[in-house]
Motif scaffolding. Sequence first.
Motif, PDB file in Angstrom:
ATOM      1  N   VAL A 107      39.262  52.869  36.063  1.00 46.45           N
ATOM      2  CA  VAL A 107      37.805  52.754  35.925  1.00 46.45           C
ATOM      3  C   VAL A 107      37.408  51.440  35.253  1.00 46.45           C
ATOM      4  O   VAL A 107      36.540  50.722  35.770  1.00 46.45           O
ATOM      5  N   PRO A 108      38.033  51.042  34.132  1.00 48.33           N
ATOM      6  CA  PRO A 108      37.655  49.744  33.541  1.00 48.33           C
ATOM      7  C   PRO A 108      37.937  48.558  34.466  1.00 48.33           C
ATOM      8  O   PRO A 108      37.157  47.605  34.511  1.00 48.33           O
ATOM      9  N   VAL A 109      39.017  48.630  35.224  1.00 46.83           N
ATOM     10  CA  VAL A 109      39.345  47.562  36.176  1.00 46.83           C
ATOM     11  C   VAL A 109      38.252  47.463  37.232  1.00 46.83           C
ATOM     12  O   VAL A 109      37.755  46.371  37.533  1.00 46.83           O
ATOM     13  N   LEU A 110      37.880  48.616  37.816  1.00 44.87           N
ATOM     14  CA  LEU A 110      36.835  48.639  38.841  1.00 44.87           C
ATOM     15  C   LEU A 110      35.511  48.114  38.304  1.00 44.87           C
ATOM     16  O   LEU A 110      34.865  47.275  38.933  1.00 44.87           O
ATOM     17  N   THR A 111      35.092  48.603  37.153  1.00 42.39           N
ATOM     18  CA  THR A 111      33.773  48.222  36.632  1.00 42.39           C
ATOM     19  C   THR A 111      33.736  46.756  36.220  1.00 42.39           C
ATOM     20  O   THR A 111      32.780  46.047  36.527  1.00 42.39           O
ATOM     21  N   ARG A 112      34.778  46.290  35.544  1.00 48.00           N
ATOM     22  CA  ARG A 112      34.813  44.885  35.104  1.00 48.00           C
ATOM     23  C   ARG A 112      34.784  43.948  36.323  1.00 48.00           C
ATOM     24  O   ARG A 112      33.989  43.019  36.390  1.00 48.00           O
ATOM     25  N   TYR A 113      35.621  44.233  37.308  1.00 47.88           N
ATOM     26  CA  TYR A 113      35.692  43.376  38.492  1.00 47.88           C
ATOM     27  C   TYR A 113      34.398  43.459  39.308  1.00 47.88           C
ATOM     28  O   TYR A 113      33.923  42.456  39.830  1.00 47.88           O
ATOM     29  N   ALA A 114      33.820  44.656  39.407  1.00 44.01           N
ATOM     30  CA  ALA A 114      32.553  44.810  40.125  1.00 44.01           C
ATOM     31  C   ALA A 114      31.453  43.992  39.457  1.00 44.01           C
ATOM     32  O   ALA A 114      30.649  43.335  40.150  1.00 44.01           O
ATOM     33  N   HIS A 115      31.411  43.991  38.135  1.00 45.38           N
ATOM     34  CA  HIS A 115      30.404  43.192  37.428  1.00 45.38           C
ATOM     35  C   HIS A 115      30.631  41.706  37.667  1.00 45.38           C
ATOM     36  O   HIS A 115      29.674  40.948  37.845  1.00 45.38           O
ATOM     37  N   GLU A 116      31.904  41.282  37.693  1.00 42.03           N
ATOM     38  CA  GLU A 116      32.208  39.869  37.984  1.00 42.03           C
ATOM     39  C   GLU A 116      31.706  39.480  39.372  1.00 42.03           C
ATOM     40  O   GLU A 116      31.318  38.329  39.588  1.00 42.03           O
ATOM     41  N   LYS A 117      31.719  40.425  40.301  1.00 43.85           N
ATOM     42  CA  LYS A 117      31.297  40.158  41.680  1.00 43.85           C
ATOM     43  C   LYS A 117      29.791  40.367  41.882  1.00 43.85           C
ATOM     44  O   LYS A 117      29.291  40.278  42.996  1.00 43.85           O
ATOM     45  N   GLY A 118      29.071  40.707  40.804  1.00 44.38           N
ATOM     46  CA  GLY A 118      27.624  40.840  40.899  1.00 44.38           C
ATOM     47  C   GLY A 118      27.110  42.240  41.134  1.00 44.38           C
ATOM     48  O   GLY A 118      25.909  42.430  41.315  1.00 44.38           O
ATOM     49  N   CYS A 119      28.001  43.222  41.150  1.00 49.87           N
ATOM     50  CA  CYS A 119      27.543  44.606  41.287  1.00 49.87           C
ATOM     51  C   CYS A 119      27.076  45.106  39.925  1.00 49.87           C
ATOM     52  O   CYS A 119      27.550  44.664  38.890  1.00 49.87           O
ATOM     53  N   VAL A 120      26.156  46.045  39.938  1.00 47.64           N
ATOM     54  CA  VAL A 120      25.637  46.597  38.679  1.00 47.64           C
ATOM     55  C   VAL A 120      26.119  47.995  38.449  1.00 47.64           C
ATOM     56  O   VAL A 120      26.542  48.674  39.334  1.00 47.64           O
TER      57      VAL A 120
END
Length: 120
Positions: A107-120
Motif C-alpha cells: 500500500v505505501p509503495v502504491l500510494t507513494r508512486y501514484a502521488h509521484e505520477k500525479g494521482c491523488v
Amino acid sequence: MDARKQERGKAIAAKLTQRPVGDRFIVTDARVFDPRSGTLSEPTMIVVEGNRIVSVGEGTERSAATLIKADGKVVLNEEDARKAVDFFAGRGYEGLKIYSSIKPELVPVLTRYAHEKGCV
C-alpha cells in the motif's frame, strides 16, 4: 425530483447495468489463484452456469452467454505495483482504488508512486 428526471435516471442506469442473459456467463481473461502453489494462472476463460463453474480454459462455446472481461491489474510485488500505477496514470486516471486483497506492505509503495505520477 420531477418525473422526467426520474425516467432519465432509470434509462441511464439500465444502459450501465450489465445483466446476464439467461443462467450462463463467461469470464474472459480471468486469472485463477491456485492456493496449493500460491500462484496465478495465465489469463483464461471461465464458464459459469447458475452458481457453478462448469469449465476453465479455452475452447468453450460462447453462444447464448453473457461475456464479462476480467482484465483488472494483479499486484503481487513492488514491480507489479509500479507497472499498475504506470498503466492507469498513463491513461489519465486521477486516482487508484486499492482493495483489501492487496498485501499491506504494498500500500505505501502504491500510494507513494501514484502521488509521484500525479494521482491523488
